[in-house]
Scaffold this motif. Structure first.
Motif, mmCIF file in Angstrom:
data_model
loop_
_atom_site.group_PDB
_atom_site.id
_atom_site.type_symbol
_atom_site.label_atom_id
_atom_site.label_comp_id
_atom_site.label_asym_id
_atom_site.label_seq_id
_atom_site.Cartn_x
_atom_site.Cartn_y
_atom_site.Cartn_z
ATOM 1 N N ASN A 105 0.810 -1.228 0.000
ATOM 2 C CA ASN A 105 0.000 0.000 0.000
ATOM 3 C C ASN A 105 0.843 1.279 0.000
ATOM 4 O O ASN A 105 0.335 2.351 0.331
ATOM 5 N N GLY A 133 -3.326 2.720 1.602
ATOM 6 C CA GLY A 133 -4.219 1.761 2.248
ATOM 7 C C GLY A 133 -5.486 2.401 2.798
ATOM 8 O O GLY A 133 -5.530 3.591 3.091
ATOM 9 N N GLU A 134 -6.514 1.598 2.945
ATOM 10 C CA GLU A 134 -7.801 2.082 3.467
ATOM 11 C C GLU A 134 -7.797 2.179 4.990
ATOM 12 O O GLU A 134 -8.477 3.026 5.563
ATOM 13 N N GLU A 135 -7.031 1.308 5.649
ATOM 14 C CA GLU A 135 -7.019 1.280 7.113
ATOM 15 C C GLU A 135 -5.942 2.208 7.675
ATOM 16 O O GLU A 135 -4.872 2.366 7.088
ATOM 17 N N GLU A 136 -6.241 2.801 8.815
ATOM 18 C CA GLU A 136 -5.250 3.615 9.499
ATOM 19 C C GLU A 136 -4.193 2.718 10.136
ATOM 20 O O GLU A 136 -4.531 1.707 10.761
ATOM 21 N N LYS A 172 -3.072 7.735 7.471
ATOM 22 C CA LYS A 172 -4.355 7.473 6.825
ATOM 23 C C LYS A 172 -4.150 7.466 5.316
ATOM 24 O O LYS A 172 -3.097 7.864 4.823
ATOM 25 N N LYS A 173 -5.142 7.048 4.592
ATOM 26 C CA LYS A 173 -5.037 6.967 3.135
ATOM 27 C C LYS A 173 -4.616 8.310 2.542
ATOM 28 O O LYS A 173 -5.140 9.358 2.906
ATOM 29 N N ASN A 174 -3.653 8.254 1.639
ATOM 30 C CA ASN A 174 -3.100 9.400 0.902
ATOM 31 C C ASN A 174 -2.199 10.301 1.746
ATOM 32 O O ASN A 174 -1.767 11.360 1.257
#
Length: 245
Positions: A105, A133-136, A172-174
């Protein structure tokens, strides 16, 4: 208020000149009881490191100290009586070369403003590490998380130094880390290339933050560990540039 006599040649620059000064080269200036701040943070001035001067209502500050604390470098050419200041300019820049490497990710990007630079130009490369990734998650890493390397065709190289302090970040994502090729990496490379000469002469007689003509590989490494993983994650990427006279 105290007064101080200083040669005109060095007022406001803190650059020494080898030539002798006559009596007409001196002025009378006051010490200025002020402080220097960078981004609202007080300068880390060691006792006696430099003075701030007041001459005819204008304040004179040490040029080398100011430039280096703003990411620049200063060189004095005795023959030309010229003061050269090199620094990165934070304008909107389009990359001519870009490479990206993805692992799970994470994406590690490396960009160069040019494919070919002149030998009197600052080498402008920058890198980013992006979490997709989607998850923290929580990651641990040294400082900096992105490390640069400079290497020539003969294998002479210099690597960025990583601090041993462990930093922990929530991602977090991005979320993105960014870094620019530090000038001291090129200085270190040139120092190694010249056989580690006298440090004072090396910095006074040359502009060691510039690369001489040739082909160079600039690499980046991102080294970090995700909480819960047994092994660290190491990502690498490289760009080759040319430097011309």
């Amino acid at each position: 208020m105290r007064k101080k006599l200083l040669p005109v040649l060095i007022v406001g620059s803190c650059i020494s000149a080898a030539s002798a000064a006559s009596s007409s080269d001196f002025i009378q200036a006051h010490l200025f009881p002020g402080s220097i701040y960078f981004n609202n943070q007080p300068a880390n001035k060691q006792s006696g490191a430099f003075e701030i001067l007041n001459y005819n209502g204008s304040v004179y500050v040490p040029l080398r100290y100011i430039a280096e604390n703003m990411g620049g470098r200063v060189h004095y050419d005795e023959a030309k009586k010229g003061i050269y200041i090199d620094r990165y300019v934070n304008n909107l820049t389009k990359a001519k070369i870009s490479v990206s490497k993805q692992a799970d990710n994470f994406v590690l990007n490396l960009h160069s403003e040019k494919e070919t630079y002149k030998s009197n130009e600052i080498i402008n490369l920058w890198s980013s590490l992006v979490y997709l990734g989607e998850e923290e998650i929580t990651v641990g890493h040294g400082n900096p998380i992105i490390l640069f390397t400079v290497r020539d065709e003969k294998g002479v190289s210099s690597d960025e130094i990583i601090e041993t302090v462990l930093i922990r970040d929530q991602l977090k994502k991005n979320n993105e880390y960014k870094a620019t090729l530090p000038l001291y990496i090129i200085e270190s490379y040139n120092y190694n290339k010249k056989g580690r000469p006298n440090t004072k002469e090396f910095f006074e007689k040359e502009q060691p933050w510039l690369l001489s003509p040739g082909k160079y590989t600039i690499g980046v490494t991102a080294d970090f560990k995700i909480d819960g993983d047994k092994k660290s994650k190491i990502m690498k990427s490289e760009i080759t540039i040319q430097v011309e006279p």
